[in-house]
Write a protein that holds these residues in place. Structure first.
Motif, PDB file in Angstrom:
ATOM      1  N   MET A  37       3.656 -21.575   3.134  1.00  0.00           N
ATOM      2  CA  MET A  37       3.307 -20.261   3.359  1.00  0.00           C
ATOM      3  C   MET A  37       3.125 -19.466   2.124  1.00  0.00           C
ATOM      4  N   ALA A  38       2.411 -18.383   2.199  1.00  0.00           N
ATOM      5  CA  ALA A  38       1.984 -17.363   1.094  1.00  0.00           C
ATOM      6  C   ALA A  38       1.469 -16.290   1.612  1.00  0.00           C
ATOM      7  N   SER A  39       1.323 -15.012   0.748  1.00  0.00           N
ATOM      8  CA  SER A  39       0.604 -14.121   0.982  1.00  0.00           C
ATOM      9  C   SER A  39      -0.951 -14.145   0.593  1.00  0.00           C
ATOM     10  N   PRO A  40      -1.737 -13.460   1.173  1.00  0.00           N
ATOM     11  CA  PRO A  40      -3.130 -13.666   0.665  1.00  0.00           C
ATOM     12  C   PRO A  40      -3.572 -13.425  -0.597  1.00  0.00           C
ATOM     13  N   GLY A  41      -3.994 -14.370  -1.156  1.00  0.00           N
ATOM     14  CA  GLY A  41      -4.369 -14.086  -2.797  1.00  0.00           C
ATOM     15  C   GLY A  41      -3.206 -14.794  -3.483  1.00  0.00           C
ATOM     16  N   ALA A  42      -2.253 -15.616  -3.018  1.00  0.00           N
ATOM     17  CA  ALA A  42      -1.279 -16.110  -3.900  1.00  0.00           C
ATOM     18  C   ALA A  42      -1.709 -17.354  -4.371  1.00  0.00           C
ATOM     19  N   GLY A  43      -2.944 -17.890  -3.742  1.00  0.00           N
ATOM     20  CA  GLY A  43      -3.726 -19.165  -4.537  1.00  0.00           C
ATOM     21  C   GLY A  43      -2.973 -20.546  -3.509  1.00  0.00           C
ATOM     22  N   PRO A 143       0.518 -12.135 -10.068  1.00  0.00           N
ATOM     23  CA  PRO A 143      -0.019 -10.609  -9.990  1.00  0.00           C
ATOM     24  C   PRO A 143       0.575  -9.849  -8.640  1.00  0.00           C
ATOM     25  N   GLU A 144       1.118 -10.510  -7.762  1.00  0.00           N
ATOM     26  CA  GLU A 144       1.599  -9.766  -6.664  1.00  0.00           C
ATOM     27  C   GLU A 144       2.877  -8.946  -7.035  1.00  0.00           C
ATOM     28  N   GLY A 145       3.264  -8.978  -8.135  1.00  0.00           N
ATOM     29  CA  GLY A 145       4.500  -8.102  -8.506  1.00  0.00           C
ATOM     30  C   GLY A 145       5.782  -8.743  -8.421  1.00  0.00           C
ATOM     31  N   ASP A 146       6.864  -8.249  -9.296  1.00  0.00           N
ATOM     32  CA  ASP A 146       8.118  -8.594  -9.166  1.00  0.00           C
ATOM     33  C   ASP A 146       8.873  -8.143  -8.036  1.00  0.00           C
ATOM     34  N   ASP A 147       8.595  -7.235  -7.044  1.00  0.00           N
ATOM     35  CA  ASP A 147       9.417  -6.842  -6.365  1.00  0.00           C
ATOM     36  C   ASP A 147       9.348  -7.213  -4.796  1.00  0.00           C
ATOM     37  N   LYS A 148       8.622  -8.221  -4.780  1.00  0.00           N
ATOM     38  CA  LYS A 148       8.151  -8.900  -3.445  1.00  0.00           C
ATOM     39  C   LYS A 148       9.397  -9.222  -2.582  1.00  0.00           C
ATOM     40  N   PRO A 149      10.467  -9.867  -3.230  1.00  0.00           N
ATOM     41  CA  PRO A 149      11.673 -10.447  -2.592  1.00  0.00           C
ATOM     42  C   PRO A 149      12.253  -9.137  -1.804  1.00  0.00           C
ATOM     43  N   TYR A 150      12.382  -7.983  -2.520  1.00  0.00           N
ATOM     44  CA  TYR A 150      12.807  -6.646  -2.148  1.00  0.00           C
ATOM     45  C   TYR A 150      12.183  -6.235  -0.967  1.00  0.00           C
ATOM     46  N   LYS A 151      10.800  -6.187  -0.768  1.00  0.00           N
ATOM     47  CA  LYS A 151      10.222  -5.826   0.091  1.00  0.00           C
ATOM     48  C   LYS A 151      10.019  -6.721   1.236  1.00  0.00           C
ATOM     49  N   ILE A 163       7.380 -21.389  -5.039  1.00  0.00           N
ATOM     50  CA  ILE A 163       6.533 -21.941  -5.751  1.00  0.00           C
ATOM     51  C   ILE A 163       6.008 -20.645  -6.666  1.00  0.00           C
ATOM     52  N   ILE A 164       6.102 -20.388  -7.667  1.00  0.00           N
ATOM     53  CA  ILE A 164       5.876 -19.153  -8.414  1.00  0.00           C
ATOM     54  C   ILE A 164       4.485 -19.513  -9.277  1.00  0.00           C
ATOM     55  N   ASN A 165       3.321 -18.960  -8.713  1.00  0.00           N
ATOM     56  CA  ASN A 165       2.200 -19.568  -8.936  1.00  0.00           C
ATOM     57  C   ASN A 165       1.405 -18.328 -10.151  1.00  0.00           C
ATOM     58  N   LYS A 166       0.536 -18.988 -10.731  1.00  0.00           N
ATOM     59  CA  LYS A 166      -0.261 -18.349 -11.753  1.00  0.00           C
ATOM     60  C   LYS A 166       0.478 -17.838 -13.030  1.00  0.00           C
ATOM     61  N   THR A 167       1.302 -18.657 -13.348  1.00  0.00           N
ATOM     62  CA  THR A 167       2.173 -18.283 -14.514  1.00  0.00           C
ATOM     63  C   THR A 167       1.219 -18.194 -15.790  1.00  0.00           C
ATOM     64  N   ASP A 168      -0.089 -18.635 -15.940  1.00  0.00           N
ATOM     65  CA  ASP A 168      -0.541 -18.257 -17.004  1.00  0.00           C
ATOM     66  C   ASP A 168      -1.150 -16.921 -17.303  1.00  0.00           C
ATOM     67  N   LEU A 169      -0.884 -16.173 -16.206  1.00  0.00           N
ATOM     68  CA  LEU A 169      -1.019 -14.758 -16.143  1.00  0.00           C
ATOM     69  C   LEU A 169       0.199 -13.828 -16.682  1.00  0.00           C
ATOM     70  N   MET A 170       1.288 -14.619 -17.166  1.00  0.00           N
ATOM     71  CA  MET A 170       2.299 -13.765 -17.635  1.00  0.00           C
ATOM     72  C   MET A 170       2.041 -12.988 -18.781  1.00  0.00           C
ATOM     73  N   PRO A 171       1.280 -13.394 -19.722  1.00  0.00           N
ATOM     74  CA  PRO A 171       1.066 -12.411 -20.822  1.00  0.00           C
ATOM     75  C   PRO A 171       0.210 -11.209 -20.591  1.00  0.00           C
ATOM     76  N   TYR A 172      -0.433 -11.189 -19.636  1.00  0.00           N
ATOM     77  CA  TYR A 172      -1.435 -10.165 -18.947  1.00  0.00           C
ATOM     78  C   TYR A 172      -0.862  -9.265 -18.070  1.00  0.00           C
ATOM     79  N   VAL A 173       0.210  -9.478 -17.175  1.00  0.00           N
ATOM     80  CA  VAL A 173       0.584  -8.710 -16.172  1.00  0.00           C
ATOM     81  C   VAL A 173       2.235  -8.288 -16.532  1.00  0.00           C
ATOM     82  N   THR A 174       2.254  -7.025 -15.725  1.00  0.00           N
ATOM     83  CA  THR A 174       3.926  -6.804 -15.910  1.00  0.00           C
ATOM     84  C   THR A 174       4.583  -7.249 -14.970  1.00  0.00           C
ATOM     85  N   PHE A 175       5.330  -8.299 -15.350  1.00  0.00           N
ATOM     86  CA  PHE A 175       6.267  -9.129 -14.329  1.00  0.00           C
ATOM     87  C   PHE A 175       7.725  -9.457 -14.757  1.00  0.00           C
TER      88      PHE A 175
END
Ligand SMILES: [Zn+2]
Lengths: 221, 110
Positions: A37-43, A143-151, A163-175
């Motif tokens: 399962m995943a939200s749209p865009g999670a990869g 990129p979905e944001g770090d508040d998803k578990p709370y929402k 699975i926490i995907n797109k870890t390659d984006l860590m340097p570019y996104v506030t997470f």
């Protein structure tokens, strides 16, 4: 005159009973199964393709496709030599146990080790509906944001693997990883977490090895 | 959303328990962590109960607020959607103690 009849029954108990039957059928055939399962865009699609690639030659795989919007085409899976079934949810927002019960007999279960089910991309509904798989897997992405578990607490509550995907984006996104993990573990202290990047392939081996172990242990028991 | 299948399950449970009696009201208990939209369930309810003993009946939603209990100090609190930390001792070690209900509690028949 009005009479009150007490019931106290879980609304989805009928679904859950069918889910139990699905699991019994899979166990009888010695097949392990995971619900992705995943939200749209999670990869989700690329994650599933990478997973299939990593497991090829190690396990005999089958695929059930529930997501019409972003699915790896069932035909594509078949072209790659994997038995696959497409479920038509009729635009529905989740798979339910009946849909899986209808799809399972279309796979050569006796010849398989692992069935991978791609659920509909949505963070609300699939968590409510058990389908009878052994493992519920949720893909979150940076990129979905770090508040998803709370929402979406319900979704994070009902899975065994995150699975926490797109870890390659860590340097570019506030997470804030520790804030994210803290929310996940409050809801679900036993969850197993795999940070991965489908793009660079980082973390995929650890996930594939872990899953292979899980399948082998499951099939022996 | 998934409200149609949820609504169908509610009707199946209500009818199975009503026998031949006419259903006046169905009482649901829904926790905050179970996602469901009341208005949309009511909308489907009016549609799918037509021609059944539940036609014209009401749905009553009892909402249970989400509640967490701190595993360190035992403090009980309602979490926000920004943090689950214990407001008393700031510990992140908490567990859900209420809010996962998703039940048909009872039906009123005549
Ligand atoms: Zn505390």
């Amino acid at each position: 005159m009005t009479t009150r009849i007490p019931i106290v029954e879980n609304i989805l108990s009928a679904n859950d009973r069918i889910a139990d039957r699905n699991r019994v059928l899979l166990d009888e055939k010695g097949v392990y199964s995971i619900n992705i399962m995943a939200s749209p865009g999670a990869g989700k699609t690329s994650f599933i393709l990478k997973t299939l690639e990593a497991l090829k030659g190690r396990l005999k795989l089958g695929v059930i496709e529930g997501d019409l919007a972003t699915s790896i085409d069932a035909e594509k899976a078949m072209a790659a030599g994997l038995p696959a079934v497409q479920i038509n949810t009729g635009g529905g927002c989740h798979l339910d146990a009946v849909m899986l019960a209808d799809a399972l007999p279309a796979l050569p279960l006796s010849d398989l080790d692992l069935v991978l089910v791609e659920n509909v991309g949505n963070l609300v509904c699939p968590a409510n509906f058990q389908i009878g798989t052994h493992l519920n897997v949720l893909i979150a992405s940076i990129p979905e944001g770090d508040d998803k578990p709370y929402k979406y607490p319900g979704m994070y509550r009902g899975v065994q693997v995150l699975i926490i995907n797109k870890t390659d984006l860590m340097p570019y996104v506030t997470f804030n990883m520790s804030y994210f993990i803290k929310g996940v573990e409050a809801l679900n202290p036993d969850v197993t977490i795999f940070p991965v990047s489908c793009k660079s392939g980082e973390g995929m081996d650890a996930w594939a090895d872990w899953l292979t172990e899980k399948v082998r242990a499951g099939n022996q028991g | 959303m998934h409200e149609l299948s949820v609504t169908q399950s509610v009707l199946d449970i209500a009818l199975a328990n009503a026998g031949a009696r006419k259903i006046k009201q169905v009482n649901l208990v829904i926790g905050q962590f179970s996602s469901i939209v009341d208005d949309s369930v009511q909308f489907y309810w009016d549609m799918i109960t037509k021609g059944t003993p539940a036609q014209g009946s009401l749905l009553h939603f009892e909402r249970i607020a989400g509640e967490m209990t701190c595993r360190r100090c035992g403090h009980v609190f309602h979490p926000t959607d920004e943090t689950f930390d214990c407001p008393s001792c700031s510990s992140p070690l908490v567990k859900i103690s209420k809010g996962e209900e998703f039940q048909v509690d009872s039906i009123d028949v005549e």
